[in-house]
Motif scaffolding. Structure first.
Motif, mmCIF file in Angstrom:
data_model
loop_
_atom_site.group_PDB
_atom_site.id
_atom_site.type_symbol
_atom_site.label_atom_id
_atom_site.label_comp_id
_atom_site.label_asym_id
_atom_site.label_seq_id
_atom_site.Cartn_x
_atom_site.Cartn_y
_atom_site.Cartn_z
ATOM 1 N N SER A 139 -2.604 -3.689 15.326
ATOM 2 C CA SER A 139 -3.620 -4.619 14.853
ATOM 3 C C SER A 139 -3.000 -5.679 13.940
ATOM 4 C CB SER A 139 -4.699 -3.843 14.086
ATOM 5 O OG SER A 139 -5.466 -4.703 13.287
ATOM 6 N N SER A 140 -3.384 -6.926 14.154
ATOM 7 C CA SER A 140 -2.841 -8.004 13.326
ATOM 8 C C SER A 140 -3.254 -7.841 11.866
ATOM 9 C CB SER A 140 -3.267 -9.365 13.865
ATOM 10 O OG SER A 140 -4.661 -9.499 13.807
ATOM 11 N N LYS A 141 -4.426 -7.249 11.611
ATOM 12 C CA LYS A 141 -4.852 -7.018 10.222
ATOM 13 C C LYS A 141 -3.907 -6.046 9.517
ATOM 14 C CE LYS A 141 -9.123 -7.071 8.977
ATOM 15 N NZ LYS A 141 -10.059 -7.965 8.459
ATOM 16 N N VAL A 142 -3.492 -5.024 10.239
ATOM 17 C CA VAL A 142 -2.563 -4.037 9.662
ATOM 18 C C VAL A 142 -1.217 -4.696 9.385
ATOM 19 C CG1 VAL A 142 -1.291 -1.903 10.132
ATOM 20 C CG2 VAL A 142 -3.717 -2.062 10.712
ATOM 21 N N ILE A 143 -0.726 -5.476 10.338
ATOM 22 C CA ILE A 143 0.570 -6.144 10.170
ATOM 23 C C ILE A 143 0.513 -7.156 9.032
ATOM 24 C CG2 ILE A 143 2.226 -7.699 11.275
ATOM 25 C CD1 ILE A 143 2.395 -4.764 12.183
ATOM 26 N N GLU A 144 -0.561 -7.932 8.959
ATOM 27 C CA GLU A 144 -0.690 -8.929 7.883
ATOM 28 C C GLU A 144 -0.773 -8.265 6.513
ATOM 29 O OE1 GLU A 144 -0.220 -12.200 8.168
ATOM 30 O OE2 GLU A 144 0.157 -11.796 10.276
ATOM 31 N N PHE A 145 -1.185 -7.020 6.468
ATOM 32 C CA PHE A 145 -1.167 -6.265 5.216
ATOM 33 C C PHE A 145 0.231 -5.697 4.949
ATOM 34 C CE2 PHE A 145 -1.551 -2.075 3.130
ATOM 35 C CZ PHE A 145 -1.981 -2.502 1.883
ATOM 36 N N LEU A 146 0.886 -5.189 6.001
ATOM 37 C CA LEU A 146 2.188 -4.554 5.833
ATOM 38 C C LEU A 146 3.298 -5.539 5.473
ATOM 39 C CD1 LEU A 146 2.203 -1.857 8.661
ATOM 40 C CD2 LEU A 146 1.965 -1.513 6.193
ATOM 41 N N ILE A 147 3.180 -6.788 5.906
ATOM 42 C CA ILE A 147 4.227 -7.769 5.594
ATOM 43 C C ILE A 147 4.386 -7.935 4.083
ATOM 44 C CG2 ILE A 147 4.821 -10.229 5.730
ATOM 45 C CD1 ILE A 147 3.930 -10.096 8.697
ATOM 46 N N PRO A 148 3.310 -8.199 3.330
ATOM 47 C CA PRO A 148 3.522 -8.278 1.876
ATOM 48 C C PRO A 148 3.911 -6.934 1.253
ATOM 49 C CG PRO A 148 1.209 -8.696 2.421
ATOM 50 C CD PRO A 148 1.954 -8.609 3.703
ATOM 51 N N VAL A 149 3.520 -5.827 1.883
ATOM 52 C CA VAL A 149 3.944 -4.514 1.380
ATOM 53 C C VAL A 149 5.465 -4.383 1.476
ATOM 54 C CG1 VAL A 149 3.879 -2.025 1.854
ATOM 55 C CG2 VAL A 149 1.756 -3.328 1.802
ATOM 56 N N THR A 150 6.061 -4.859 2.575
ATOM 57 C CA THR A 150 7.518 -4.778 2.719
ATOM 58 C C THR A 150 8.222 -5.633 1.670
ATOM 59 O OG1 THR A 150 7.653 -6.590 4.341
ATOM 60 C CG2 THR A 150 7.384 -4.346 5.211
ATOM 61 N N ILE A 151 7.650 -6.796 1.394
ATOM 62 C CA ILE A 151 8.247 -7.676 0.379
ATOM 63 C C ILE A 151 8.134 -7.025 -1.000
ATOM 64 C CG2 ILE A 151 8.146 -9.950 -0.705
ATOM 65 C CD1 ILE A 151 6.901 -10.916 2.027
ATOM 66 N N VAL B 288 14.220 -12.745 -10.525
ATOM 67 C CA VAL B 288 13.879 -13.174 -9.163
ATOM 68 C C VAL B 288 12.894 -12.202 -8.527
ATOM 69 C CG1 VAL B 288 14.830 -13.458 -6.837
ATOM 70 C CG2 VAL B 288 15.972 -14.511 -8.777
ATOM 71 N N SER B 289 13.157 -10.921 -8.641
ATOM 72 C CA SER B 289 12.271 -9.922 -8.042
ATOM 73 C C SER B 289 10.890 -9.945 -8.677
ATOM 74 C CB SER B 289 12.895 -8.530 -8.158
ATOM 75 O OG SER B 289 14.121 -8.493 -7.467
ATOM 76 N N SER B 290 10.845 -10.136 -9.984
ATOM 77 C CA SER B 290 9.554 -10.213 -10.677
ATOM 78 C C SER B 290 8.759 -11.445 -10.245
ATOM 79 C CB SER B 290 9.760 -10.239 -12.188
ATOM 80 O OG SER B 290 10.365 -9.044 -12.615
ATOM 81 N N LEU B 291 9.440 -12.576 -10.076
ATOM 82 C CA LEU B 291 8.772 -13.789 -9.605
ATOM 83 C C LEU B 291 8.194 -13.585 -8.202
ATOM 84 C CD1 LEU B 291 11.199 -16.588 -10.861
ATOM 85 C CD2 LEU B 291 8.858 -16.165 -11.627
ATOM 86 N N VAL B 292 8.965 -12.944 -7.345
ATOM 87 C CA VAL B 292 8.484 -12.692 -5.984
ATOM 88 C C VAL B 292 7.286 -11.743 -6.018
ATOM 89 C CG1 VAL B 292 9.073 -11.659 -3.751
ATOM 90 C CG2 VAL B 292 10.662 -13.246 -4.848
ATOM 91 N N ILE B 293 7.324 -10.740 -6.862
ATOM 92 C CA ILE B 293 6.178 -9.836 -6.986
ATOM 93 C C ILE B 293 4.942 -10.620 -7.408
ATOM 94 C CG2 ILE B 293 5.195 -7.941 -8.361
ATOM 95 C CD1 ILE B 293 8.018 -6.659 -8.301
ATOM 96 N N GLY B 294 5.117 -11.517 -8.366
ATOM 97 C CA GLY B 294 3.995 -12.348 -8.796
ATOM 98 C C GLY B 294 3.446 -13.219 -7.680
ATOM 99 N N MET B 295 4.310 -13.659 -6.777
ATOM 100 C CA MET B 295 3.867 -14.494 -5.660
ATOM 101 C C MET B 295 3.255 -13.678 -4.529
ATOM 102 S SD MET B 295 7.017 -17.198 -5.519
ATOM 103 C CE MET B 295 6.299 -18.243 -4.272
ATOM 104 N N ILE B 296 3.679 -12.437 -4.388
ATOM 105 C CA ILE B 296 3.244 -11.633 -3.246
ATOM 106 C C ILE B 296 1.938 -10.890 -3.517
ATOM 107 C CG2 ILE B 296 4.378 -9.396 -3.599
ATOM 108 C CD1 ILE B 296 4.434 -11.498 -0.422
ATOM 109 N N ILE B 297 1.616 -10.644 -4.772
ATOM 110 C CA ILE B 297 0.389 -9.908 -5.086
ATOM 111 C C ILE B 297 -0.860 -10.608 -4.535
ATOM 112 C CG2 ILE B 297 -1.109 -9.175 -6.990
ATOM 113 C CD1 ILE B 297 1.435 -8.155 -8.373
ATOM 114 N N PRO B 298 -1.017 -11.940 -4.700
ATOM 115 C CA PRO B 298 -2.198 -12.582 -4.097
ATOM 116 C C PRO B 298 -2.250 -12.428 -2.574
ATOM 117 C CG PRO B 298 -1.179 -14.045 -5.692
ATOM 118 C CD PRO B 298 -0.259 -12.875 -5.523
ATOM 119 N N MET B 299 -1.080 -12.476 -1.922
ATOM 120 C CA MET B 299 -1.039 -12.294 -0.474
ATOM 121 C C MET B 299 -1.458 -10.874 -0.105
ATOM 122 S SD MET B 299 2.194 -12.775 2.144
ATOM 123 C CE MET B 299 2.584 -14.403 1.572
ATOM 124 N N LEU B 300 -1.019 -9.927 -0.901
ATOM 125 C CA LEU B 300 -1.380 -8.524 -0.678
ATOM 126 C C LEU B 300 -2.871 -8.322 -0.848
ATOM 127 C CD1 LEU B 300 -0.035 -5.774 -0.110
ATOM 128 C CD2 LEU B 300 0.187 -5.477 -2.552
#
Length: 192
Positions: free
Chosen positions: A68-80, A174-186
């Motif tokens: 399911s694309s919904k599952v994948i769109e959720f898992l992508i930010p989880v991997t990041i 760098v990792s903290s900045l990416v986490i801050g950017m990925i949380i809204p996507m998640l």
């Protein structure tokens, strides 16, 4: 020959599309702990990600795997997020981390997930011309990833050499900045 450039450019634009920056964010956290001195290990990691990405496109294209694309769109930010958290917990412990062969396997797995995120678009543009267009697309992805990696390594060099960030602080910031950017996507792709 024009078909080669079509699929190669499609791979390039897939990674370098700033509106769909999830791929770039993953590369940033994947590369954060590396420098030019360890470029071979980093190139291997990036290539493993491309292999996973290409394999999932192949499996989806031939209808062997369907998620399911919904599952994948959720898992992508989880991997990041997982890669960024890994960096936070292992910053400054590179010697122990490098011995972990599982890191390469996880990178392939994350590539599989990211590839499935692009599978429906790829299937819509590609009929049943075989594997060659997929390999041309994969070459474009690999080239684009190398471009992104070079920018990340240059930024790391500048911050660690000129601005005197130590490597551990660079990885943490760098990792903290990416986490801050990925949380809204998640949150926007939350499936539970």
């Amino acid at each position: 020959m024009s078909d080669f450039w079509l699929y190669f450019n499609l791979g390039l634009s897939h990674v370098l599309d700033w509106t769909a920056y999830d791929h770039i964010l993953f590369l940033i956290v994947l590369c954060a702990a590396y420098t030019f001195a360890s470029w071979k290990k980093l190139l291997l990691l990036v290539t493993m990600f491309t292999v996973g990405h290409t394999l999932s496109l192949l499996l989806a294209h031939y209808h062997i795997v369907s998620v399911s694309s919904k599952v994948i769109e959720f898992l992508i930010p989880v991997t990041i997020l997982a890669a960024a958290l890994f960096n936070l917990f292992t910053a400054g412990k590179e010697k122990k981390v490098e011995k972990m062969g599982i890191f390469y396997i996880v990178t392939i797995f994350f590539g599989l997930i990211h590839g499935l995120g692009f599978a429906s678009f790829y299937n819509a543009i590609e009929s049943d011309a075989g594997v060659l267009p997929l390999l041309e697309f994969a070459l474009g992805i690999e080239a684009a990833q190398i471009i992104v990696v070079l920018f990340i390594l240059i930024a790391a060099f500048i911050f660690q050499s000129i601005f005197r960030f130590n490597k551990k602080d660079w990885v943490l910031v760098v990792s903290s900045l990416v986490i801050g950017m990925i949380i809204p996507m998640l949150i926007s792709n939350w499936i539970f």
